[in-house]
Motif scaffolding. Structure first.
Motif, PDB file in Angstrom:
ATOM      1  N   GLU A 124       0.817  -1.216   0.000  1.00  0.00           N
ATOM      2  CA  GLU A 124       0.000   0.000   0.000  1.00  0.00           C
ATOM      3  C   GLU A 124       0.848   1.262   0.000  1.00  0.00           C
ATOM      4  N   LYS A 125       1.988   1.210   0.656  1.00  0.00           N
ATOM      5  CA  LYS A 125       2.876   2.371   0.664  1.00  0.00           C
ATOM      6  C   LYS A 125       3.324   2.682  -0.763  1.00  0.00           C
TER       7      LYS A 125
ATOM      8  N   SER B 135       0.756   4.240  -3.047  1.00  0.00           N
ATOM      9  CA  SER B 135       0.385   5.643  -2.842  1.00  0.00           C
ATOM     10  C   SER B 135       1.087   6.578  -3.830  1.00  0.00           C
ATOM     11  N   VAL B 136       2.030   6.051  -4.606  1.00  0.00           N
ATOM     12  CA  VAL B 136       2.701   6.865  -5.620  1.00  0.00           C
ATOM     13  C   VAL B 136       2.254   6.399  -7.001  1.00  0.00           C
ATOM     14  N   CYS B 137       2.466   7.239  -7.991  1.00  0.00           N
ATOM     15  CA  CYS B 137       2.011   6.912  -9.345  1.00  0.00           C
ATOM     16  C   CYS B 137       2.788   5.734  -9.919  1.00  0.00           C
TER      17      CYS B 137
ATOM     18  N   ASP C 212       9.171  11.587  -4.530  1.00  0.00           N
ATOM     19  CA  ASP C 212       8.080  10.758  -3.992  1.00  0.00           C
ATOM     20  C   ASP C 212       8.647   9.517  -3.312  1.00  0.00           C
TER      21      ASP C 212
ATOM     22  N   LEU D   4       8.633   8.369   0.737  1.00  0.00           N
ATOM     23  CA  LEU D   4       8.184   7.062   1.230  1.00  0.00           C
ATOM     24  C   LEU D   4       9.248   6.386   2.088  1.00  0.00           C
TER      25      LEU D   4
END
Length: 126
Positions: free
Chosen positions: A15-16, A19-21, A69, A73
């Motif tokens: 999930e982490k 969260s980025v494209c 990004d 993370l």
């Protein structure tokens, strides 16, 4: 120098990372393939773009944003040694098993520009 890297199946469901494209996720996989045997590589967006996206029309600002990004993370860390920017894949040793590792790029040390990140990198045992 050919290297074999592993991407665990859990990467897809993380999930982490979700969260980025998708471009940032692809970049992370490309950076794993680009890294030396300690998880380090040259960190300039121009170099990374040329290696990760040789056939794609992506801008330096897009690549820089995706790197940022990934840094937010906590999966990539940037550091400076003797004025050169490098990137490190955090928790490299946890996910990559390298036989006979060869050092190619410098690791963060006391001269690294970002002492706070350097301290966290050392604490992670990378």
């Amino acid at each position: 120098m050919p290297r074999i890297r592993q991407i665990k199946p859990e990467f897809i469901e993380d999930e982490k990372m979700g969260s980025v494209c998708v471009h940032a996720r692809y970049l992370f996989v490309a950076m794993i393939a680009m890294a030396d045997d300690r998880g380090n590589m040259r960190g300039s967006p121009g170099y990374i773009r040329s290696r990760a996206f040789p056939y794609d029309d992506v801008s330096l600002s897009e690549v820089d944003g995706w790197i940022n990004d990934l840094e937010r993370l906590g999966v990539v860390g940037l550091y400076v040694v003797e004025g050169e920017t490098y990137a490190h894949i955090t928790k490299w040793d946890k996910h990559q098993k390298v036989s006979n590792p060869a050092k190619v790029y410098p690791i963060p040390g006391p001269d690294a520009a970002d002492a706070a990140w350097n301290a966290s990198w050392l604490l992670q045992g990378a």
